[in-house]
Every structure is written in C-alpha cells, then in structure tokens.
Design a protein around this motif. Structure first.
Motif, PDB file in Angstrom:
ATOM      1  N   ARG A 181     -23.319 -58.149 -11.369  1.00  0.00           N
ATOM      2  CA  ARG A 181     -23.987 -57.129 -10.552  1.00  0.00           C
ATOM      3  C   ARG A 181     -23.241 -56.939  -9.235  1.00  0.00           C
ATOM      4  NH1 ARG A 181     -30.359 -56.192 -10.220  1.00  0.00           N
ATOM      5  NH2 ARG A 181     -30.403 -54.504  -8.673  1.00  0.00           N
ATOM      6  N   PHE A 182     -22.755 -58.029  -8.667  1.00  0.00           N
ATOM      7  CA  PHE A 182     -21.993 -57.934  -7.413  1.00  0.00           C
ATOM      8  C   PHE A 182     -20.755 -57.061  -7.599  1.00  0.00           C
ATOM      9  CE2 PHE A 182     -18.351 -59.414  -4.937  1.00  0.00           C
ATOM     10  CZ  PHE A 182     -18.818 -59.235  -3.639  1.00  0.00           C
ATOM     11  N   MET A 183     -20.059 -57.253  -8.722  1.00  0.00           N
ATOM     12  CA  MET A 183     -18.852 -56.469  -8.971  1.00  0.00           C
ATOM     13  C   MET A 183     -19.173 -54.984  -9.122  1.00  0.00           C
ATOM     14  SD  MET A 183     -16.872 -59.033 -11.617  1.00  0.00           S
ATOM     15  CE  MET A 183     -15.534 -57.872 -11.949  1.00  0.00           C
ATOM     16  N   ILE A 184     -20.284 -54.682  -9.799  1.00  0.00           N
ATOM     17  CA  ILE A 184     -20.677 -53.283  -9.970  1.00  0.00           C
ATOM     18  C   ILE A 184     -21.047 -52.659  -8.630  1.00  0.00           C
ATOM     19  CG2 ILE A 184     -22.411 -51.755 -10.988  1.00  0.00           C
ATOM     20  CD1 ILE A 184     -22.528 -53.662 -13.365  1.00  0.00           C
ATOM     21  N   GLU A 185     -21.816 -53.395  -7.819  1.00  0.00           N
ATOM     22  CA  GLU A 185     -22.212 -52.880  -6.510  1.00  0.00           C
ATOM     23  C   GLU A 185     -20.992 -52.660  -5.622  1.00  0.00           C
ATOM     24  OE1 GLU A 185     -25.076 -51.955  -5.200  1.00  0.00           O
ATOM     25  OE2 GLU A 185     -26.293 -52.354  -6.979  1.00  0.00           O
ATOM     26  N   PHE A 186     -20.052 -53.584  -5.676  1.00  0.00           N
ATOM     27  CA  PHE A 186     -18.834 -53.447  -4.882  1.00  0.00           C
ATOM     28  C   PHE A 186     -18.003 -52.264  -5.360  1.00  0.00           C
ATOM     29  CE2 PHE A 186     -14.256 -54.182  -4.585  1.00  0.00           C
ATOM     30  CZ  PHE A 186     -14.095 -54.285  -3.213  1.00  0.00           C
ATOM     31  N   PHE A 187     -17.887 -52.149  -6.687  1.00  0.00           N
ATOM     32  CA  PHE A 187     -16.989 -51.135  -7.221  1.00  0.00           C
ATOM     33  C   PHE A 187     -17.477 -49.730  -6.926  1.00  0.00           C
ATOM     34  CE2 PHE A 187     -15.243 -48.294 -10.460  1.00  0.00           C
ATOM     35  CZ  PHE A 187     -13.893 -48.548 -10.300  1.00  0.00           C
ATOM     36  N   TRP A 188     -18.784 -49.430  -7.069  1.00  0.00           N
ATOM     37  CA  TRP A 188     -19.205 -48.058  -6.835  1.00  0.00           C
ATOM     38  C   TRP A 188     -19.055 -47.684  -5.354  1.00  0.00           C
ATOM     39  CZ3 TRP A 188     -22.744 -46.203  -3.469  1.00  0.00           C
ATOM     40  CH2 TRP A 188     -23.842 -46.981  -3.106  1.00  0.00           C
ATOM     41  N   ARG A 189     -19.204 -48.665  -4.467  1.00  0.00           N
ATOM     42  CA  ARG A 189     -19.003 -48.384  -3.043  1.00  0.00           C
ATOM     43  C   ARG A 189     -17.512 -48.168  -2.738  1.00  0.00           C
ATOM     44  NH1 ARG A 189     -23.541 -51.615  -3.255  1.00  0.00           N
ATOM     45  NH2 ARG A 189     -25.209 -51.095  -1.758  1.00  0.00           N
ATOM     46  N   TRP A 190     -16.671 -49.014  -3.326  1.00  0.00           N
ATOM     47  CA  TRP A 190     -15.223 -48.844  -3.151  1.00  0.00           C
ATOM     48  C   TRP A 190     -14.766 -47.522  -3.748  1.00  0.00           C
ATOM     49  CZ3 TRP A 190     -11.429 -48.321  -6.906  1.00  0.00           C
ATOM     50  CH2 TRP A 190     -10.114 -48.355  -6.439  1.00  0.00           C
ATOM     51  N   ASP A 191     -15.347 -47.160  -4.879  1.00  0.00           N
ATOM     52  CA  ASP A 191     -15.001 -45.903  -5.543  1.00  0.00           C
ATOM     53  C   ASP A 191     -15.388 -44.709  -4.674  1.00  0.00           C
ATOM     54  OD1 ASP A 191     -13.998 -44.531  -7.880  1.00  0.00           O
ATOM     55  OD2 ASP A 191     -16.062 -43.970  -8.317  1.00  0.00           O
ATOM     56  N   TRP A 192     -16.540 -44.815  -3.981  1.00  0.00           N
ATOM     57  CA  TRP A 192     -16.974 -43.744  -3.083  1.00  0.00           C
ATOM     58  C   TRP A 192     -15.992 -43.586  -1.923  1.00  0.00           C
ATOM     59  CZ3 TRP A 192     -18.339 -43.594   2.112  1.00  0.00           C
ATOM     60  CH2 TRP A 192     -18.991 -42.431   2.546  1.00  0.00           C
ATOM     61  N   VAL A 193     -15.572 -44.703  -1.320  1.00  0.00           N
ATOM     62  CA  VAL A 193     -14.613 -44.670  -0.212  1.00  0.00           C
ATOM     63  C   VAL A 193     -13.279 -44.092  -0.689  1.00  0.00           C
ATOM     64  CG1 VAL A 193     -13.268 -46.074   1.389  1.00  0.00           C
ATOM     65  CG2 VAL A 193     -15.693 -46.597   0.991  1.00  0.00           C
ATOM     66  N   ARG A 194     -12.797 -44.573  -1.821  1.00  0.00           N
ATOM     67  CA  ARG A 194     -11.537 -44.110  -2.396  1.00  0.00           C
ATOM     68  C   ARG A 194     -11.578 -42.608  -2.653  1.00  0.00           C
ATOM     69  NH1 ARG A 194     -11.305 -43.334  -7.683  1.00  0.00           N
ATOM     70  NH2 ARG A 194      -9.301 -43.079  -8.761  1.00  0.00           N
ATOM     71  N   SER A 195     -12.688 -42.128  -3.180  1.00  0.00           N
ATOM     72  CA  SER A 195     -12.824 -40.707  -3.485  1.00  0.00           C
ATOM     73  C   SER A 195     -12.802 -39.857  -2.221  1.00  0.00           C
ATOM     74  CB  SER A 195     -14.129 -40.469  -4.256  1.00  0.00           C
ATOM     75  OG  SER A 195     -14.340 -39.098  -4.492  1.00  0.00           O
ATOM     76  N   ASN A 196     -13.482 -40.325  -1.179  1.00  0.00           N
ATOM     77  CA  ASN A 196     -13.556 -39.543   0.056  1.00  0.00           C
ATOM     78  C   ASN A 196     -12.263 -39.605   0.872  1.00  0.00           C
ATOM     79  OD1 ASN A 196     -16.466 -38.393   0.725  1.00  0.00           O
ATOM     80  ND2 ASN A 196     -16.742 -40.299  -0.407  1.00  0.00           N
ATOM     81  N   LEU A 197     -11.569 -40.733   0.808  1.00  0.00           N
ATOM     82  CA  LEU A 197     -10.327 -40.853   1.570  1.00  0.00           C
ATOM     83  C   LEU A 197      -9.152 -40.146   0.905  1.00  0.00           C
ATOM     84  CD1 LEU A 197     -10.378 -44.553   2.845  1.00  0.00           C
ATOM     85  CD2 LEU A 197     -10.746 -42.466   4.173  1.00  0.00           C
ATOM     86  N   TYR A 198      -9.100 -40.245  -0.421  1.00  0.00           N
ATOM     87  CA  TYR A 198      -7.917 -39.744  -1.131  1.00  0.00           C
ATOM     88  C   TYR A 198      -8.195 -38.589  -2.081  1.00  0.00           C
ATOM     89  CZ  TYR A 198      -6.248 -44.254   0.538  1.00  0.00           C
ATOM     90  OH  TYR A 198      -5.923 -45.333   1.337  1.00  0.00           O
ATOM     91  N   GLY A 199      -9.464 -38.136  -2.125  1.00  0.00           N
ATOM     92  CA  GLY A 199      -9.798 -37.001  -2.978  1.00  0.00           C
ATOM     93  C   GLY A 199      -9.742 -37.317  -4.462  1.00  0.00           C
ATOM     94  N   LYS A 200      -9.833 -38.589  -4.817  1.00  0.00           N
ATOM     95  CA  LYS A 200      -9.775 -38.986  -6.224  1.00  0.00           C
ATOM     96  C   LYS A 200     -11.125 -38.734  -6.899  1.00  0.00           C
ATOM     97  CE  LYS A 200      -5.607 -40.825  -5.972  1.00  0.00           C
ATOM     98  NZ  LYS A 200      -4.458 -40.321  -6.752  1.00  0.00           N
ATOM     99  N   ARG A 201     -11.090 -38.553  -8.216  1.00  0.00           N
ATOM    100  CA  ARG A 201     -12.322 -38.387  -8.978  1.00  0.00           C
ATOM    101  C   ARG A 201     -13.106 -39.688  -8.998  1.00  0.00           C
ATOM    102  NH1 ARG A 201     -13.394 -34.267 -12.122  1.00  0.00           N
ATOM    103  NH2 ARG A 201     -14.610 -35.591 -13.539  1.00  0.00           N
ATOM    104  N   ARG A 202     -14.435 -39.567  -8.909  1.00  0.00           N
ATOM    105  CA  ARG A 202     -15.277 -40.746  -8.991  1.00  0.00           C
ATOM    106  C   ARG A 202     -15.265 -41.298 -10.405  1.00  0.00           C
ATOM    107  NH1 ARG A 202     -19.386 -41.187  -5.226  1.00  0.00           N
ATOM    108  NH2 ARG A 202     -19.807 -43.192  -6.234  1.00  0.00           N
ATOM    109  N   LYS A 203     -15.132 -42.607 -10.523  1.00  0.00           N
ATOM    110  CA  LYS A 203     -15.212 -43.272 -11.818  1.00  0.00           C
ATOM    111  C   LYS A 203     -16.572 -43.908 -12.044  1.00  0.00           C
ATOM    112  CE  LYS A 203     -10.274 -44.310 -12.191  1.00  0.00           C
ATOM    113  NZ  LYS A 203      -9.248 -45.378 -12.370  1.00  0.00           N
ATOM    114  N   LEU A 204     -17.289 -44.181 -10.929  1.00  0.00           N
ATOM    115  CA  LEU A 204     -18.598 -44.812 -11.053  1.00  0.00           C
ATOM    116  C   LEU A 204     -19.472 -44.392  -9.877  1.00  0.00           C
ATOM    117  CD1 LEU A 204     -20.296 -46.859 -12.707  1.00  0.00           C
ATOM    118  CD2 LEU A 204     -19.500 -48.628 -11.126  1.00  0.00           C
ATOM    119  N   SER A 205     -20.443 -43.541 -10.147  1.00  0.00           N
ATOM    120  CA  SER A 205     -21.359 -43.114  -9.098  1.00  0.00           C
ATOM    121  C   SER A 205     -22.469 -44.150  -8.915  1.00  0.00           C
ATOM    122  CB  SER A 205     -21.982 -41.762  -9.451  1.00  0.00           C
ATOM    123  OG  SER A 205     -22.849 -41.901 -10.564  1.00  0.00           O
TER     124      SER A 205
END
Length: 334
Positions: A266-290
C-alpha cells in the motif's frame, strides 16, 4: 443492416466476426487504415481466410464525435451495437473522454432515433456500476458513487444516461456492463497488458481484484439480448471475480514463465500515484496511476451476473480455456 461502432476494438472486432460468420449484413466505422489491420489479425485467429470476411463488411470512415460525417453511417440501419469508446484513467484526458464517450454516444443515440433504428445495444463497463460493499457482490441496482469512480467510469456512466434518455424518446435499448474483457489481439491495451506484463517474468503483482469475462461471452450476451424481447435493461457480464494474483497464476504457466509472487505494498501504491502526479505536472507526461485508480487497487470488487443468467439462461464459457487460447496466440506473435 447492422451497424457496429468501434468495430476496430477488442469487442467490436470479435462482434464483427460473429455477425459476418452468422450471415448478417454489417457496416462498421473506422478511423485509420492501420486500425483495419488489427481487425484482420483478430479474424485470422479464427479463420484461414480473414480477407474474404473483411470484404463482406461495409467499411465507412467516420468518427462518432463528428456529427456531420455520421449520416451515411446510418443509412438503412436497423440495429446498432455501440462499442466505440475511449479508455483512459488519466484525469487530464477527462475532456476527450467526455467528448468520445458521452458526446459520441449522444450522437449515436440521436441518429438511431432519427433513422428509426429498431434496437441499440450499448457496451458500457463495470466501471459505471456502483462498487460492491462489505464483500457483497455488486448488482445492476447498486447505487452509483462518483466519488469512488475513475474519469473513465464517470464518462461511461454519463454515456449510459444518454442511452436511457434515448429509451425515453422511443428507442429500444439494452446495456451490457462487462468486467475486464479477456481476449486476444490487443496486447498493448486493456487486458492485453496483463499478458504482456506476465510474459516478462515480473516479480510484483498489484493487490485487489475485479470481475473478468471473455470477449466471446460478451459477444454472445450482446447478440442474444438484441435477438430477444428484452429492452430498457442493463446487465453485468462477469464470468469470475478474481484477484490480480489469481489472474497472473493462470496466465504465467501458459506462457511458460513463473507468476509474480511479491505484492505491491500500500505504501508503494500511495507513493507512486503521488510521484506520478508530480511527474505529470512537471514534465507533461501521461498519468499512469491516478488517485482514484490507486485507491481501487486496495480492494477486490465483486460483481454478480445472476441477472443475465436468469433472464437469458446464459452460460459463461470456461475462463481457463479462454486464457490458454490467448496465451497461445500471444506466443505465436512474439
């Protein structure tokens, strides 16, 4: 004449094969020539002469979101299977999901009414069904909860409202809500990604689970409903409720690899969706996990198909055999 929208997708291509093999006169839309080759590949899984069957389809280049170019698609059409949809769980795609899934469905419904279509079958999703609660199986009567839904699920639910609106205006309709559809040919999207992931001998699996159904069962249920007197009804199509671990345990041996054995925490999932949100907003990448999808990964959803079983005496095919068939086709192509 039968019209199939979205005939170049997983469900649509298998539906086209079934309808043509059954001797029906069929029309379908397509967007690009390349998408037609995907249909030809699917046909090739079941016949040695896919081109002959492809030539029996009246192919019309049209986009369901472009209302001005859809009139020719509906000429002399009696029955419509509306399979066309966009699948994405990226919140940034909400507008295009809204346009394709909701506005596109409204266009199909309106033209069906205008052209006197006798019946329409809409392919929705269990993503548009209220979630199961306390391990009880979700049914067609479950209350919808938008707060727990993905952007994809929201637009599929809103598309259903367009179909029900059409029924109030005199159009005969049925809706099917398939689980994750298992079928061959689209290895980079949908359920095909499970086969691609498993083939690489990955170690990790995601927790939770959901309902699964074969593409053959979806096609059979749709055609049976269209040939019945049933109307203004929705039906969940789920053969088996499984965890993702259970699914990989079925796929991996047929692909000759070891199934994943480490659960993503669960920790990895919580970390990943937050990291994915930051990555998407900083670099315009598509979200992989909302966030919405991540929360859903903690749970095993349960869905009931008792309604389709009781009203049509419907019998689902052997899921293990269907998975093996997909694995055989996957290996042949790799």
């Amino acid at each position: 004449m039968i019209l199939v929208t979205g005939g170049t997708g997983l469900v649509g291509s298998h539906l086209l094969f079934h309808l043509i093999r059954s001797g029906n006169t069929v029309r379908s839309n397509y967007r690009t020539k390349a998408s037609l080759e995907k249909v030809r590949k699917v046909f090739g899984y079941y016949t040695d002469d896919p081109s002959t069957l492809m030539d029996k389809i009246d192919w019309v280049q049209a986009d369901i979101t472009e209302l001005g170019g859809l009139d020719n698609l509906f000429i002399d059409v009696d029955y419509v299977y509306h399979c066309a949809a966009l699948i994405s769980f990226d919140p940034k795609d909400y507008k295009i999901l809204q346009r394709t899934n909701v506005e596109g469905t409204a266009n199909v419904v309106n033209l069906s009414i205008k052209n006197g279509v006798k019946k329409l079958c809409y392919v929705s999703s269990i993503a548009a069904v209220g979630a199961s609660l306390k391990q009880k199986e979700a049914t067609e009567d479950n209350e919808w909860n938008e707060a727990r839904a993905s952007v994809y699920g929201i637009t599929k639910y809103e598309a259903e409202l367009e179909v029900w609106r059409g029924s109030q205006e005199g159009l005969n309709v049925v809706i099917v809500n398939p689980g994750v559809v298992i079928g061959p040919g689209f290895w980079k999207s949908g359920s095909g990604t499970f086969f691609t992931y498993a083939s690489k001998g990955k170690s990790y699996f995601i927790p939770g689970g959901t309902g699964f159904v074969t593409v053959t069962d979806v096609v059979n249920a749709m055609t049976m409903l269209m040939n019945s007197n049933i109307r203004t009804e929705g039906f969940i199509l789920v053969n088996q409720n499984m965890t993702y671990k259970e699914l990989f345990d079925k796929i991996a041996p047929d692909l000759g690899v070891v199934p994943p054995s480490k659960k993503v925490s669960r920790f990895m999932i919580e970390f990943f969706w937050r990291w994915d949100w930051v990555r998407s907003n900083l670099y315009g990448k598509r979200r992989k996990l909302s966030k919405a999808v991540a929360k859903g990964l903690y749970h095993k959803e349960h869905y009931s198909s008792e309604k389709i079983k009781s009203q049509l005496d419907f019998k689902f095919e052997d899921l293990d055999r269907a998975i093996k068939f997909c694995c055989d086709k996957f290996i042949q192509e790799k």
